[in-house]
Write an enzyme that holds these catalytic residues in place. Structure first.
Site, mmCIF file in Angstrom:
data_model
loop_
_atom_site.group_PDB
_atom_site.id
_atom_site.type_symbol
_atom_site.label_atom_id
_atom_site.label_comp_id
_atom_site.label_asym_id
_atom_site.label_seq_id
_atom_site.Cartn_x
_atom_site.Cartn_y
_atom_site.Cartn_z
ATOM 1 N N SER A 1 -38.309 -4.215 -6.468
ATOM 2 C CA SER A 1 -37.819 -3.150 -7.350
ATOM 3 C C SER A 1 -36.544 -2.561 -6.770
ATOM 4 O O SER A 1 -36.320 -2.612 -5.555
ATOM 5 C CB SER A 1 -38.878 -2.040 -7.448
ATOM 6 O OG SER A 1 -38.331 -0.889 -8.033
ATOM 7 N N TYR B 1 -44.458 3.353 -3.088
ATOM 8 C CA TYR B 1 -43.956 2.298 -3.975
ATOM 9 C C TYR B 1 -42.691 1.662 -3.387
ATOM 10 O O TYR B 1 -42.569 0.437 -3.313
ATOM 11 C CB TYR B 1 -43.669 2.888 -5.354
ATOM 12 C CG TYR B 1 -43.285 1.873 -6.399
ATOM 13 C CD1 TYR B 1 -44.252 1.083 -7.017
ATOM 14 C CD2 TYR B 1 -41.955 1.700 -6.770
ATOM 15 C CE1 TYR B 1 -43.900 0.156 -7.987
ATOM 16 C CE2 TYR B 1 -41.594 0.770 -7.733
ATOM 17 C CZ TYR B 1 -42.571 0.015 -8.340
ATOM 18 O OH TYR B 1 -42.211 -0.914 -9.291
#
Lengths: 72, 252
Positions: free
Chosen positions: B143, B156
């Site tokens: 990401s 995350y």
């Protein structure tokens, strides 16, 4: 660990090969016995609690059986 | 403007997180391109919808990707029935805010377990000689959060950065049979996962503006995934490809 269990672990987890492995085989004749499988073998031994298995003793092994003997 | 059509006829792929979002889109596009796809996810109904769309090309497995033994069994069964795998995509993941001052540790660990640890186990499984064709291509979803370190999302961001580090290392282990591994780092894509995060209102609204080309749709990213799975990408390994609509440029 039985001989059969050891062979299976060697084939699948250490050498990752389709070639059938036997205890009598010389490591020099096992194409997949390279630096990566060398460290994979030590990692497997450690995971199974054989903390005495190190680079020096593995270097002395000449056959698959020699490796099996280290796992006792 | 030209278009690209892939032909994966006769090839086999495994996709995790296949019930929704980008994982589902990858599974759909592979199936539409003629591949046999083992679609893995936890939600049985969603998988059945996918199977209904492509009955001849989608095989489903309802399983938690963290179930290592179960994953080994479903992959082994797929390989026994259809043949060795040409490629694999780890799209399973969860997104949840973890503000430092008050984060839920079990949730933070779950983020790492699903994105990173289950991804590593998955890659280990699919790259075994008994499961993979030579030249097998693996892709894990990272990401842009790995690069920019979004506020309140340390778990995350860390999990997604960890994937990139692992891929660089693993590429050096699996190359001997021509196997490849890469990560894809999307920006903000309109999926169920991101919509949930939008609703929680923790996202800085500037975030959207920084996507110069607007918020993405799953198909804006899956084209890159299919390319990396294809033979045309045979010289690409151990790297991260950003597909973010210009987000990492940080705005105009």
């Amino acid at each position: 660990m039985t001989e059969q269990e050891f062979i299976e672990k060697m084939q699948e987890d250490v050498l990752d090969t389709d070639v059938e492995i036997s205890l009598e085989m010389a490591l020099a004749d096992v194409e997949e016995w390279d630096s990566l499988s060398f460290v994979s073998f030590i990692a497997m031994a450690k995971e199974l609690g054989f903390t005495n298995v190190n680079r020096e003793v593995v270097n002395e092994a000449k056959t698959v059986k020699d490796l099996f003997e280290l796992m006792k | 403007m030209g278009s690209v059509l892939y032909n994966f006829s006769g090839e086999r792929f495994v996709v995790t997180g296949a019930s929704s979002g980008m994982g589902r889109k990858v599974a759909e596009e592979l199936a539409a391109s003629g591949a046999m796809v083992l679609a893995i996810a936890r939600r049985k109904e969603r998988l059945q919808e996918l199977k209904h769309e492509y009955p001849k090309h989608i095989i489903t497995a309802t399983i938690d990707v963290c179930d290592t033994k179960g994953m080994a069994e479903v992959i082994s069964s797929f390989v026994a029935s259809y043949g060795k795998i040409n490629g694999a995509v780890h799209a399973a993941g969860i997104f949840s805010s973890t503000p430092l001052r008050n984060y839920d540790e079990s949730e933070a660990r779950k983020i790492m377990d699903i994105s990173f640890w289950s991804g590593i186990r998955f890659i280990q499984l699919v790259n075994k000689k008994k499961n993979a064709m030579d030249g097998c291509s693996s892709i894990l979803f990272s990401s842009v959060a790995a690069t920019i370190g979004e506020k309140s999302n340390f778990a995350y961001s860390s999990a997604k950065l960890a994937i990139q580090g692992a891929v660089r290392s693993i590429a050096k282990e699996i190359y001997t049979r021509g196997n490849r591994i890469n990560t894809v780092s999307p920006g903000w894509v309109n999926t169920e996962l991101t919509r949930k995060e939008d609703e929680s209102s923790l996202v800085n609204k500037k975030f959207y503006d920084w996507h110069l080309l607007g918020i993405g749709e799953p198909e804006d990213v899956t084209g890159m995934v299919l390319f990396l799975l294809s033979e045309r990408a045979r010289w690409i390994t151990g790297t991260n490809i950003v597909v973010d609509g210009g987000y990492l440029l940080g705005g105009v």
